[in-house]
Design a protein around this motif. Structure first.
Motif, PDB file in Angstrom:
ATOM      1  N   ILE B 277      -1.293   4.117  -5.763  1.00 32.20           N
ATOM      2  CA  ILE B 277      -0.978   2.727  -5.386  1.00 32.20           C
ATOM      3  C   ILE B 277       0.521   2.454  -5.541  1.00 32.20           C
ATOM      4  CG2 ILE B 277      -1.367   0.316  -6.034  1.00 32.20           C
ATOM      5  CD1 ILE B 277      -4.201   1.390  -7.066  1.00 32.20           C
ATOM      6  N   THR B 278       1.069   2.889  -6.683  1.00 36.09           N
ATOM      7  CA  THR B 278       2.488   2.660  -6.946  1.00 36.09           C
ATOM      8  C   THR B 278       3.366   3.404  -5.938  1.00 36.09           C
ATOM      9  OG1 THR B 278       1.998   2.426  -9.280  1.00 36.09           O
ATOM     10  CG2 THR B 278       4.276   2.838  -8.722  1.00 36.09           C
ATOM     11  N   LEU B 281       3.163   1.508  -2.655  1.00 33.82           N
ATOM     12  CA  LEU B 281       3.845   0.211  -2.717  1.00 33.82           C
ATOM     13  C   LEU B 281       5.363   0.350  -2.793  1.00 33.82           C
ATOM     14  CD1 LEU B 281       1.938  -2.233  -5.077  1.00 33.82           C
ATOM     15  CD2 LEU B 281       2.596  -2.605  -2.698  1.00 33.82           C
ATOM     16  N   SER B 282       5.818   1.411  -3.455  1.00 35.05           N
ATOM     17  CA  SER B 282       7.263   1.589  -3.618  1.00 35.05           C
ATOM     18  C   SER B 282       7.974   1.710  -2.282  1.00 35.05           C
ATOM     19  CB  SER B 282       7.552   2.841  -4.450  1.00 35.05           C
ATOM     20  OG  SER B 282       7.045   2.691  -5.735  1.00 35.05           O
ATOM     21  N   CYS B 284       6.770   0.190   0.515  1.00 30.85           N
ATOM     22  CA  CYS B 284       6.434  -0.963   1.353  1.00 30.85           C
ATOM     23  C   CYS B 284       7.590  -1.962   1.358  1.00 30.85           C
ATOM     24  CB  CYS B 284       5.191  -1.673   0.827  1.00 30.85           C
ATOM     25  SG  CYS B 284       3.688  -0.755   1.099  1.00 30.85           S
ATOM     26  N   ILE B 285       7.679  -2.707   2.418  1.00 32.88           N
ATOM     27  CA  ILE B 285       8.625  -3.817   2.448  1.00 32.88           C
ATOM     28  C   ILE B 285       7.997  -4.946   1.635  1.00 32.88           C
ATOM     29  CG2 ILE B 285       9.610  -5.563   3.982  1.00 32.88           C
ATOM     30  CD1 ILE B 285       9.471  -2.773   5.917  1.00 32.88           C
TER      31      ILE B 285
END
Lengths: 93, 335
Positions: B277-278, B281-282, B284-285
């Motif tokens: 997940i991290t 997400l890292s 992602c805008i």
């Protein structure tokens, strides 16, 4: 050691997934927007101990009990964690 | 045009000029995204006018203007675009640095409303030639190319404006992903034999390199830089967004996510739980100024990681990575 009590700072969003946590700080600048953190199982255990009620001594006791380790090691691990996460913790004196 | 609908990543975005005093002129990169649908997910009403923020707004998020040259990020100026809030109403105040000086826009919107208002200052409204179908792309305004949108042969036509000029395009799309619980991510995406692979990483990690390798292998490239991931018709798909001239709408099912970096050997490691997940997400805008916005992005990433395998991938930038990945996916499916 003085009675230090820590709480989670309000400017962070957390979500538990399995035995781990994902932490995302609230920020006001795009430069910090990709700061996303993972806490593994032991980090998650400490994060949950930080509840605004337990002091450092009680947290060390909990770590010793959970991980069957000595006080010195537990204390080092706890203070290291708090040092790394200090931006996302507040101290209630 | 007084109104039109763009279909980008299955979001139907309607633009209209209710006062009838300007022609809305999307740039050429949107030509493949025009839609004849009558429906829309959001309607953006465009007005020529004042782009001053109302009194009492609070700045909650800001971005400097950064140019990236050979992997180096250079801050050109502090003021580029910013997000402001007053009660439940949000404002994005932006400049349009690719299009010219003194051009500003103010988008007034909320995460609950599907009717947004965009105000463009007088410098952002231009006199156009009457025979154009599409306005100029940002790159057309660079000094050595001149500006295509000047009047031709003395033709007179209403003033024109592109309501999705950079950076408003990405900002509008980003807040649509927030509203719909989707993600927008720095990633390239390809489809090979019906399988969709996404390669995500910040600049310099190899997104375009990977897309190029698969392109020469005969795969269909969805995009080489930025994707939107949405669950449509029951499964996750990746969509391109208009970035380059002549882009056309592309979509592919998403079967595997790779968080990439260059290496000396090909090596994929499956990520699970919070690490997956991290890692997703890292890349992602994210505009993480509000807890509700953060939770939307976080929940979207959690849902995606529950459905799609995520791998950390070090890769050699040659053809060996293609056979390696096809084998990895085959092994993953059989295992």
């Amino acid at each position: 050691m003085s009675r230090l009590i820590y709480s989670h700072a309000p400017n962070i969003v957390t979500r538990k997934t399995g035995s781990e946590y994902v932490l995302i700080p609230v920020t006001n600048n795009i430069a910090d927007m990709n700061s996303v953190y993972t806490l593994n199982e032991s980090g998650a255990f400490i994060w949950e101990l930080i509840d605004g009620k337990r002091d450092i001594e009680e947290m060390i006791e909990a770590l010793v009990s959970r991980y069957d380790t000595d006080r010195e090691t537990a204390s080092e691990d706890l203070l290291s964690f708090i040092g790394k996460m200090s931006e996302y913790l507040v101290i209630d004196r | 045009m007084k109104s039109y609908v763009l279909n980008i990543a299955d979001y139907k975005i309607r633009f209209e000029n209710p006062e009838g005093n300007i022609d809305l002129m999307p740039s050429g990169r949107y030509s493949g995204f025009l839609s004849a649908t009558e429906n829309h997910d959001v309607c953006i009403r465009v007005f020529p006018g004042d782009t001053e923020l109302p009194a009492g707004t609070q700045k909650v998020f800001s971005a400097p203007y950064v140019e990236e040259i050979n992997g180096l990020r250079l801050k050109k100026k502090d003021r580029f675009w910013s997000v402001h809030k007053k009660d439940d109403t949000l404002y994005i105040l932006t400049e349009f640095p690719f299009s010219g000086d003194n051009r500003t826009g103010l988008l007034r919107f909320s995460l609950e409303s599907r009717n947004w208002d965009l105000f463009l200052n007088s410098s952002s409204i231009r006199t156009g030639s009457s025979d154009q179908v599409f306005g100029a792309d940002p790159m057309d305004y660079l000094p050595d190319r001149g500006c295509r949108a000047e009047p031709a042969d003395g033709a007179v036509s209403p003033p024109q404006a592109d309501p999705m000029d950079y950076p408003l395009d990405g900002l509008i799309l980003y807040y649509l992903t927030v509203i719909h619980g989707d993600i927008m991510i720095h990633a390239s995406g390809i489809n090979s034999g019906g399988k969709g692979f996404m390669f995500s990483g910040v600049s310099g990690k190899g997104k375009s390199t990977m897309a190029g390798l698969w392109d020469r292998h005969g795969a269909r490239v969805i995009h080489d830089d930025r994707l939107i991931i949405r669950k449509v018709r029951g499964s996750y798909s990746m969509f391109n967004t208009p970035v380059y001239r002549n882009d056309e709408a592309r979509e592919s099912p998403l079967d595997a996510i790779f968080i990439i970096e260059h290496g000396t050997e090909n090596e994929a490691l499956r990520l699970h739980g919070a690490s997956a997940i991290t890692s997703l997400l890292s890349n992602c805008i994210q505009h993480n100024w509000d807890e509700a916005v953060i939770r939307q992005s976080l929940d979207a990433a959690i849902r995606i990681c529950a459905s799609i395998p995520v791998f950390q991938l070090r890769f050699r930038p040659d053809n060996s990575i293609i056979a390696y990945l096809l084998q990895q996916v085959k092994t993953n499916e059989s295992g």
